[in-house]
Design a protein around this motif. Structure first.
Motif, PDB file in Angstrom:
ATOM      1  N   SER A  72       0.874  -1.171   0.000  1.00  0.00           N
ATOM      2  CA  SER A  72       0.000   0.000   0.000  1.00  0.00           C
ATOM      3  C   SER A  72       0.912   1.223   0.000  1.00  0.00           C
ATOM      4  O   SER A  72       1.898   1.267   0.746  1.00  0.00           O
ATOM      5  N   PHE A  73       0.590   2.197  -0.834  1.00  0.00           N
ATOM      6  CA  PHE A  73       1.472   3.349  -1.001  1.00  0.00           C
ATOM      7  C   PHE A  73       0.909   4.575  -0.291  1.00  0.00           C
ATOM      8  O   PHE A  73      -0.307   4.788  -0.239  1.00  0.00           O
ATOM      9  N   TYR A  74       1.830   5.375   0.247  1.00  0.00           N
ATOM     10  CA  TYR A  74       1.486   6.600   0.960  1.00  0.00           C
ATOM     11  C   TYR A  74       2.514   7.669   0.577  1.00  0.00           C
ATOM     12  O   TYR A  74       3.653   7.356   0.217  1.00  0.00           O
ATOM     13  N   ASP A  80       5.846  24.274   4.952  1.00  0.00           N
ATOM     14  CA  ASP A  80       6.309  25.401   5.752  1.00  0.00           C
ATOM     15  C   ASP A  80       5.598  26.648   5.243  1.00  0.00           C
ATOM     16  O   ASP A  80       5.795  27.062   4.095  1.00  0.00           O
ATOM     17  N   ARG A  81       4.739  27.198   6.086  1.00  0.00           N
ATOM     18  CA  ARG A  81       3.926  28.368   5.716  1.00  0.00           C
ATOM     19  C   ARG A  81       3.161  28.133   4.403  1.00  0.00           C
ATOM     20  O   ARG A  81       3.119  28.994   3.523  1.00  0.00           O
ATOM     21  N   GLY A  82       2.611  26.927   4.288  1.00  0.00           N
ATOM     22  CA  GLY A  82       1.761  26.608   3.144  1.00  0.00           C
ATOM     23  C   GLY A  82       2.506  26.156   1.906  1.00  0.00           C
ATOM     24  O   GLY A  82       1.886  25.779   0.910  1.00  0.00           O
ATOM     25  N   CYS A  83       3.843  26.147   1.942  1.00  0.00           N
ATOM     26  CA  CYS A  83       4.647  25.755   0.776  1.00  0.00           C
ATOM     27  C   CYS A  83       5.215  24.349   1.000  1.00  0.00           C
ATOM     28  O   CYS A  83       5.764  24.060   2.073  1.00  0.00           O
ATOM     29  N   LEU A  84       5.101  23.481  -0.003  1.00  0.00           N
ATOM     30  CA  LEU A  84       5.635  22.127   0.115  1.00  0.00           C
ATOM     31  C   LEU A  84       7.156  22.169   0.178  1.00  0.00           C
ATOM     32  O   LEU A  84       7.814  22.684  -0.730  1.00  0.00           O
ATOM     33  N   VAL A  85       7.715  21.609   1.266  1.00  0.00           N
ATOM     34  CA  VAL A  85       9.169  21.613   1.440  1.00  0.00           C
ATOM     35  C   VAL A  85       9.723  20.201   1.629  1.00  0.00           C
ATOM     36  O   VAL A  85      10.945  20.003   1.631  1.00  0.00           O
ATOM     37  N   GLY A  86       8.843  19.200   1.801  1.00  0.00           N
ATOM     38  CA  GLY A  86       9.295  17.832   1.988  1.00  0.00           C
ATOM     39  C   GLY A  86       8.326  16.844   1.372  1.00  0.00           C
ATOM     40  O   GLY A  86       7.107  17.020   1.461  1.00  0.00           O
ATOM     41  N   ALA A  87       8.860  15.810   0.705  1.00  0.00           N
ATOM     42  CA  ALA A  87       8.025  14.775   0.066  1.00  0.00           C
ATOM     43  C   ALA A  87       8.699  13.427   0.267  1.00  0.00           C
ATOM     44  O   ALA A  87       9.819  13.206  -0.197  1.00  0.00           O
ATOM     45  N   ALA A  88       8.000  12.545   0.971  1.00  0.00           N
ATOM     46  CA  ALA A  88       8.571  11.234   1.302  1.00  0.00           C
ATOM     47  C   ALA A  88       7.628  10.133   0.839  1.00  0.00           C
ATOM     48  O   ALA A  88       6.601   9.885   1.477  1.00  0.00           O
ATOM     49  N   PRO A  89       7.936   9.468  -0.284  1.00  0.00           N
ATOM     50  CA  PRO A  89       7.115   8.335  -0.722  1.00  0.00           C
ATOM     51  C   PRO A  89       7.331   7.148   0.192  1.00  0.00           C
ATOM     52  O   PRO A  89       8.470   6.822   0.555  1.00  0.00           O
ATOM     53  N   CYS A  90       6.249   6.496   0.591  1.00  0.00           N
ATOM     54  CA  CYS A  90       6.331   5.369   1.516  1.00  0.00           C
ATOM     55  C   CYS A  90       5.448   4.226   1.026  1.00  0.00           C
ATOM     56  O   CYS A  90       4.557   4.425   0.197  1.00  0.00           O
ATOM     57  N   PHE A  91       5.699   3.055   1.565  1.00  0.00           N
ATOM     58  CA  PHE A  91       4.829   1.917   1.310  1.00  0.00           C
ATOM     59  C   PHE A  91       4.808   1.029   2.538  1.00  0.00           C
ATOM     60  O   PHE A  91       5.771   0.974   3.301  1.00  0.00           O
ATOM     61  N   SER A  92       3.690   0.356   2.736  1.00  0.00           N
ATOM     62  CA  SER A  92       3.619  -0.648   3.797  1.00  0.00           C
ATOM     63  C   SER A  92       3.714  -2.024   3.160  1.00  0.00           C
ATOM     64  O   SER A  92       3.265  -2.246   2.036  1.00  0.00           O
ATOM     65  N   VAL A  93       4.315  -2.946   3.903  1.00  0.00           N
ATOM     66  CA  VAL A  93       4.542  -4.284   3.386  1.00  0.00           C
ATOM     67  C   VAL A  93       4.584  -5.269   4.541  1.00  0.00           C
ATOM     68  O   VAL A  93       5.056  -4.932   5.637  1.00  0.00           O
ATOM     69  N   ASP A  94       4.070  -6.451   4.332  1.00  0.00           N
ATOM     70  CA  ASP A  94       4.301  -7.544   5.269  1.00  0.00           C
ATOM     71  C   ASP A  94       5.650  -8.154   4.901  1.00  0.00           C
ATOM     72  O   ASP A  94       5.736  -9.029   4.032  1.00  0.00           O
ATOM     73  N   TYR A  95       6.700  -7.657   5.543  1.00  0.00           N
ATOM     74  CA  TYR A  95       8.057  -8.031   5.163  1.00  0.00           C
ATOM     75  C   TYR A  95       8.380  -9.435   5.651  1.00  0.00           C
ATOM     76  O   TYR A  95       8.198  -9.761   6.835  1.00  0.00           O
ATOM     77  N   SER A  96       8.863 -10.261   4.732  1.00  0.00           N
ATOM     78  CA  SER A  96       9.235 -11.628   5.077  1.00  0.00           C
ATOM     79  C   SER A  96      10.683 -11.651   5.544  1.00  0.00           C
ATOM     80  O   SER A  96      11.591 -11.246   4.804  1.00  0.00           O
ATOM     81  N   LEU A  97      10.905 -12.099   6.754  1.00  0.00           N
ATOM     82  CA  LEU A  97      12.240 -12.064   7.350  1.00  0.00           C
ATOM     83  C   LEU A  97      13.239 -12.969   6.636  1.00  0.00           C
ATOM     84  O   LEU A  97      14.450 -12.856   6.851  1.00  0.00           O
ATOM     85  N   ASP A  98      12.753 -13.864   5.775  1.00  0.00           N
ATOM     86  CA  ASP A  98      13.672 -14.741   5.047  1.00  0.00           C
ATOM     87  C   ASP A  98      14.029 -14.199   3.672  1.00  0.00           C
ATOM     88  O   ASP A  98      14.593 -14.906   2.846  1.00  0.00           O
TER      89      ASP A  98
END
Length: 401
Positions: A72-74, A80-98
């Motif tokens: 799933s993507f986020y 900062d004062r209404g101006c975009l200053v940071g953008a971090a693409p993320c995702f959730s995952v059921d990470y397999s430890l193997d």
């Protein structure tokens, strides 16, 4: 809390963490929010803060629309004062430890997972992309801005019940900014290095001269074997439906044979990437007697070619050494189109070392949200290091030290 013998609500630890994160976010000079589709962000705003890399706005739009079953993507946005200053693409995952394991141990874990599918899985919220090097968009290199993003990640992770947060595959340029996170519960882990070849050669023959004698001899021998058949190569930016079916079939063969366990790209990805990134997308197609026997999917931008995914029909692939055939064709295309850097991604390090690719170190920054989990997470990371299951990678890491 128990009510009428039943558990209700969040545990005290969860409530304390929630209040702590809320206070931190409130104190931050930056306002942050989370959106689930990149189309909720105007392209010009995103492009102003995100690095100029091939995996830009169109790439994330493709991810959003491709219907990945694993992720799933986020998108975490900081203002900062209404101006975009940071953008971090993320995702959730059921990470397999193997994921890092291969060989007999991997076959054993796969057999166990058929009976207990979630036995080795843990949910994680990861900043980056599933299939490549991580990037974060920041208008300025600000520790306060990074902490605002981390705090929003913690809040989102709590909401989606992910006990782990991580930043994936960051190169050394992020080190000064990120190393202070090690004092805030994060651990730093060597990830699978990226591989890169600088194309400072007059032509392919000039490149061959730079290889070791045994590698050069072996390469010429393999190309000579392939020259005995008429392999036709074409380069296209879009795939018609029949060709897309052929490409995806070869891709799935590669996934199965190499047990590529982290991401499996949906068929729609290969169709939509051409729609959203028509200038950057290149498919190298290799046919023998009209049949597709190999493909390479690449992204091209700013003088860099990223060799992302490939697939083979493995009978002719072994017979005619198609890995080396495709490398020569892509190499020559790069020289002919002014490409300065050829990147091939991670894994398969032994042939890349012989082909004179540089290994580019990248790192994971990982944190367990609950303090009681952190010693176990640290022990697992040491046990399941990628180099423990890849001799070539282990040799390289020793050389780096």
């Amino acid at each position: 809390m128990k009510k009428n013998g039943k558990l209700t609500g969040a545990c005290p630890t969860d409530r304390i963490l929630k209040m702590k994160i809320a206070r931190q976010i409130k104190k931050s000079p930056f306002r942050t929010k989370v959106v689930k589709k990149i189309e909720e962000v105007p392209p010009d705003e995103w492009n102003r803060v995100f690095p100029q890399v091939p995996e830009g706005y169109g790439f994330f739009k493709t991810l959003d629309e491709s219907q990945f079953s694993q992720f799933s993507f986020y998108y975490i946005l900081a203002y900062d004062r209404g101006c975009l200053v940071g953008a971090a693409p993320c995702f959730s995952v059921d990470y397999s430890l193997d994921t890092s394991i291969n060989g007999p141990l991997r076959r054993l874990s796969n057999a166990v997972k058929k009976v207990f599918p979630r036995l080795f899985s843990i949910k994680a919220l990861v900043c980056g992309i599933p299939m490549g090097q991580g990037q974060i968009g920041m208008a300025e290199c600000s520790p306060a801005l990074l902490m605002a993003i981390v705090q929003r990640m913690e809040s989102l992770a709590r909401k989606i019940h992910a006990p782990i947060i991580a930043f994936k595959d960051l190169d050394q340029s992020y080190g000064k900014l990120f190393n202070p996170l090690l004092n805030d519960g994060f651990i730093k882990i060597d990830s699978l290095p990226m591989t890169r070849l600088s194309l400072a050669f007059a032509d392919f023959e000039d490149y061959l001269k730079r290889l070791s004698g045994p590698t050069r001899y072996d390469f010429r021998r393999k190309l000579k074997k392939a020259s005995g058949v008429d392999i036709k190569t074409s380069v296209v930016s879009t795939l018609d439906d029949p060709t897309l079916d052929e490409v995806y079939s070869l891709y799935l063969q590669a996934v199965e044979i190499h047990d590529m366990g982290f991401e499996i790209v949906p068929r729609e990805f290969f169709r939509l990437i051409s729609t959203h990134m028509p200038q950057e997308t290149k498919f190298f197609l290799f046919r023998l007697n009209g049949k597709l026997i190999a493909f390479v999917f690449c992204l091209v931008s700013e003088g860099v070619l990223l060799d992302y995914y490939l697939g083979f029909d493995y009978t002719p692939a072994h017979e005619y050494h198609l890995y080396f055939v495709k490398f020569k064709e892509v190499f020559n295309w790069c020289l002919g189109h002014g490409i300065k850097t050829y990147e091939m991604g991670s894994t398969g390090y032994e042939p890349k070392r012989r082909l004179k690719f540089d290994f580019v170190p990248v790192y994971l920054f990982v944190k367990a949200r609950y303090k009681m989990m952190r010693p176990l997470l640290k022990a697992l990371c040491a046990l399941l290091k990628f180099e423990n299951f890849d001799p070539e990678l282990k040799r390289w890491n020793k050389m780096q030290q």
